[in-house]
Every structure is written in C-alpha cells, then in structure tokens.
Design a protein around this motif. Structure first.
Motif, PDB file in Angstrom:
ATOM      1  N   THR A 172       0.992  -1.266  -0.072  1.00  0.00           N
ATOM      2  CA  THR A 172       0.147  -0.110   0.023  1.00  0.00           C
ATOM      3  C   THR A 172       0.949   1.203  -0.041  1.00  0.00           C
ATOM      4  OG1 THR A 172      -0.178   0.065   2.578  1.00  0.00           O
ATOM      5  CG2 THR A 172      -1.750  -1.240   1.362  1.00  0.00           C
ATOM      6  N   ILE A 173       0.393   2.275  -0.097  1.00  0.00           N
ATOM      7  CA  ILE A 173       1.315   3.721  -0.192  1.00  0.00           C
ATOM      8  C   ILE A 173       1.668   3.917   1.262  1.00  0.00           C
ATOM      9  CG2 ILE A 173       1.064   6.289  -0.446  1.00  0.00           C
ATOM     10  CD1 ILE A 173      -1.054   5.514  -2.939  1.00  0.00           C
ATOM     11  N   SER A 174       0.857   3.607   2.185  1.00  0.00           N
ATOM     12  CA  SER A 174       1.432   3.827   3.563  1.00  0.00           C
ATOM     13  C   SER A 174       2.259   2.549   3.815  1.00  0.00           C
ATOM     14  CB  SER A 174       0.260   3.364   4.647  1.00  0.00           C
ATOM     15  OG  SER A 174      -0.909   4.512   4.491  1.00  0.00           O
ATOM     16  N   GLU A 175       2.426   1.586   3.363  1.00  0.00           N
ATOM     17  CA  GLU A 175       3.428   0.514   3.767  1.00  0.00           C
ATOM     18  C   GLU A 175       4.742   1.086   2.754  1.00  0.00           C
ATOM     19  OE1 GLU A 175       0.982  -3.528   4.127  1.00  0.00           O
ATOM     20  OE2 GLU A 175       1.525  -2.866   2.257  1.00  0.00           O
ATOM     21  N   ARG A 199      -1.899  16.528  -4.501  1.00  0.00           N
ATOM     22  CA  ARG A 199      -2.079  17.851  -3.852  1.00  0.00           C
ATOM     23  C   ARG A 199      -0.725  18.487  -3.657  1.00  0.00           C
ATOM     24  NH1 ARG A 199      -6.119  14.366  -0.375  1.00  0.00           N
ATOM     25  NH2 ARG A 199      -8.002  15.008  -1.235  1.00  0.00           N
ATOM     26  N   ILE A 200       0.240  17.704  -3.582  1.00  0.00           N
ATOM     27  CA  ILE A 200       1.642  18.206  -3.209  1.00  0.00           C
ATOM     28  C   ILE A 200       2.447  17.522  -3.979  1.00  0.00           C
ATOM     29  CG2 ILE A 200       1.159  19.006  -0.983  1.00  0.00           C
ATOM     30  CD1 ILE A 200       2.737  16.741  -0.213  1.00  0.00           C
ATOM     31  N   LYS A 201       3.560  18.315  -4.190  1.00  0.00           N
ATOM     32  CA  LYS A 201       4.803  17.744  -5.315  1.00  0.00           C
ATOM     33  C   LYS A 201       5.625  17.191  -4.457  1.00  0.00           C
ATOM     34  CE  LYS A 201       4.657  20.058  -9.355  1.00  0.00           C
ATOM     35  NZ  LYS A 201       4.474  19.477 -10.439  1.00  0.00           N
ATOM     36  N   MET A 202       6.366  16.193  -4.880  1.00  0.00           N
ATOM     37  CA  MET A 202       7.253  15.173  -4.211  1.00  0.00           C
ATOM     38  C   MET A 202       8.797  16.029  -4.045  1.00  0.00           C
ATOM     39  SD  MET A 202       7.927  10.916  -4.677  1.00  0.00           S
ATOM     40  CE  MET A 202       7.298  11.016  -5.767  1.00  0.00           C
ATOM     41  N   SER A 203       9.581  15.723  -2.992  1.00  0.00           N
ATOM     42  CA  SER A 203      10.681  16.327  -2.997  1.00  0.00           C
ATOM     43  C   SER A 203      11.574  15.430  -3.541  1.00  0.00           C
ATOM     44  CB  SER A 203      11.143  16.576  -1.491  1.00  0.00           C
ATOM     45  OG  SER A 203      11.297  15.467  -0.797  1.00  0.00           O
ATOM     46  N   SER A 204      13.036  16.115  -4.016  1.00  0.00           N
ATOM     47  CA  SER A 204      13.886  15.343  -4.709  1.00  0.00           C
ATOM     48  C   SER A 204      14.400  14.357  -3.481  1.00  0.00           C
ATOM     49  CB  SER A 204      15.131  16.217  -4.982  1.00  0.00           C
ATOM     50  OG  SER A 204      15.701  16.770  -4.036  1.00  0.00           O
ATOM     51  N   ILE A 222       9.630   7.658   4.739  1.00  0.00           N
ATOM     52  CA  ILE A 222       8.786   8.927   4.389  1.00  0.00           C
ATOM     53  C   ILE A 222       7.373   8.863   5.281  1.00  0.00           C
ATOM     54  CG2 ILE A 222       7.461  10.278   2.303  1.00  0.00           C
ATOM     55  CD1 ILE A 222       9.423   8.598   0.521  1.00  0.00           C
ATOM     56  N   ASN A 223       7.022  10.111   5.451  1.00  0.00           N
ATOM     57  CA  ASN A 223       5.846  10.319   6.033  1.00  0.00           C
ATOM     58  C   ASN A 223       4.609   9.748   5.316  1.00  0.00           C
ATOM     59  OD1 ASN A 223       3.218  11.998   6.924  1.00  0.00           O
ATOM     60  ND2 ASN A 223       4.356  11.945   8.734  1.00  0.00           N
ATOM     61  N   LYS A 224       3.823   9.044   5.721  1.00  0.00           N
ATOM     62  CA  LYS A 224       2.753   8.200   5.121  1.00  0.00           C
ATOM     63  C   LYS A 224       1.890   9.376   4.443  1.00  0.00           C
ATOM     64  CE  LYS A 224      -0.442   6.553   8.782  1.00  0.00           C
ATOM     65  NZ  LYS A 224      -0.969   5.352   9.368  1.00  0.00           N
ATOM     66  N   TYR A 225       1.359  10.317   5.429  1.00  0.00           N
ATOM     67  CA  TYR A 225       0.506  11.212   5.059  1.00  0.00           C
ATOM     68  C   TYR A 225       1.048  12.106   3.851  1.00  0.00           C
ATOM     69  CZ  TYR A 225      -1.605   9.705   9.220  1.00  0.00           C
ATOM     70  OH  TYR A 225      -2.298   8.761  10.271  1.00  0.00           O
ATOM     71  N   HIS A 226       2.222  12.234   3.991  1.00  0.00           N
ATOM     72  CA  HIS A 226       3.090  13.307   2.964  1.00  0.00           C
ATOM     73  C   HIS A 226       2.897  12.392   1.453  1.00  0.00           C
ATOM     74  CE1 HIS A 226       5.905  15.810   0.876  1.00  0.00           C
ATOM     75  NE2 HIS A 226       6.454  14.703   0.680  1.00  0.00           N
ATOM     76  N   LEU A 227       3.303  11.111   1.508  1.00  0.00           N
ATOM     77  CA  LEU A 227       3.133  10.393   0.275  1.00  0.00           C
ATOM     78  C   LEU A 227       1.747   9.960  -0.283  1.00  0.00           C
ATOM     79  CD1 LEU A 227       5.388   9.286  -1.372  1.00  0.00           C
ATOM     80  CD2 LEU A 227       4.890   7.141  -0.291  1.00  0.00           C
ATOM     81  N   GLN A 228       0.762   9.935   0.725  1.00  0.00           N
ATOM     82  CA  GLN A 228      -0.679   9.882   0.288  1.00  0.00           C
ATOM     83  C   GLN A 228      -1.068  11.231  -0.397  1.00  0.00           C
ATOM     84  OE1 GLN A 228      -2.517   9.075   3.974  1.00  0.00           O
ATOM     85  NE2 GLN A 228      -2.289   6.738   3.615  1.00  0.00           N
ATOM     86  N   GLN A 229      -0.598  12.277   0.061  1.00  0.00           N
ATOM     87  CA  GLN A 229      -1.071  13.647  -0.548  1.00  0.00           C
ATOM     88  C   GLN A 229      -0.179  13.861  -1.894  1.00  0.00           C
ATOM     89  OE1 GLN A 229      -2.784  16.198   0.674  1.00  0.00           O
ATOM     90  NE2 GLN A 229      -3.306  14.501   2.080  1.00  0.00           N
TER      91      GLN A 229
END
Length: 65
Positions: free
Chosen positions: A19-22, A41-46, A29-36
């Motif tokens: 899953t994305i959380s796993e 909703r947000i861009k991924m950092s390098s 990586i923070n799971k809420y960040h990766l879900q966003q």
C-alpha cells in the motif's frame, strides 16, 4: 524518439505489492505526505524521490514528481 516510462507513487506501490502507507514506511517517508503526493495535492521532494528509488530499484529519473 522513445518516450521514457514514468512511475507514479501508486504505480510504485503496486510494483512492490505494498500500500502507499507501507511503501512510505519502508522508505522512511511520512505516510500522510506520500498519500498527498499520490493524490496530486503536493509535489514530491528530490529527497523523497531518492528514497523511493533506493527502495524500489527504479531510477530516480523514472519517478514522477
């Protein structure tokens, strides 16, 4: 000209059978960040791209920001 394959967060999690959380947990990586990120909703950092690349074995150039 050949089009390069680009993997989204959802595609990477499916590729790894997680899953994305796993996937977030495995990559540190923070799971809420990766879900966003996966929802657009947000861009991924390098830094996140590098973490995903190291864990999945997919080139950082092939991961969608």
């Amino acid at each position: 000209m050949e089009k390069k394959k680009q993997y989204s967060v959802k595609a990477l999690s499916a590729l790894m059978g997680l899953t994305i959380s796993e996937l977030a947990e495995k990559c540190g990586i923070n799971k809420y960040h990766l879900q966003q990120v996966s929802c657009g909703r947000i861009k991924m950092s390098s830094e996140d791209i590098i973490k995903l690349s190291k864990y999945t074995g997919v080139s950082a150039k092939e991961i969608k920001m």
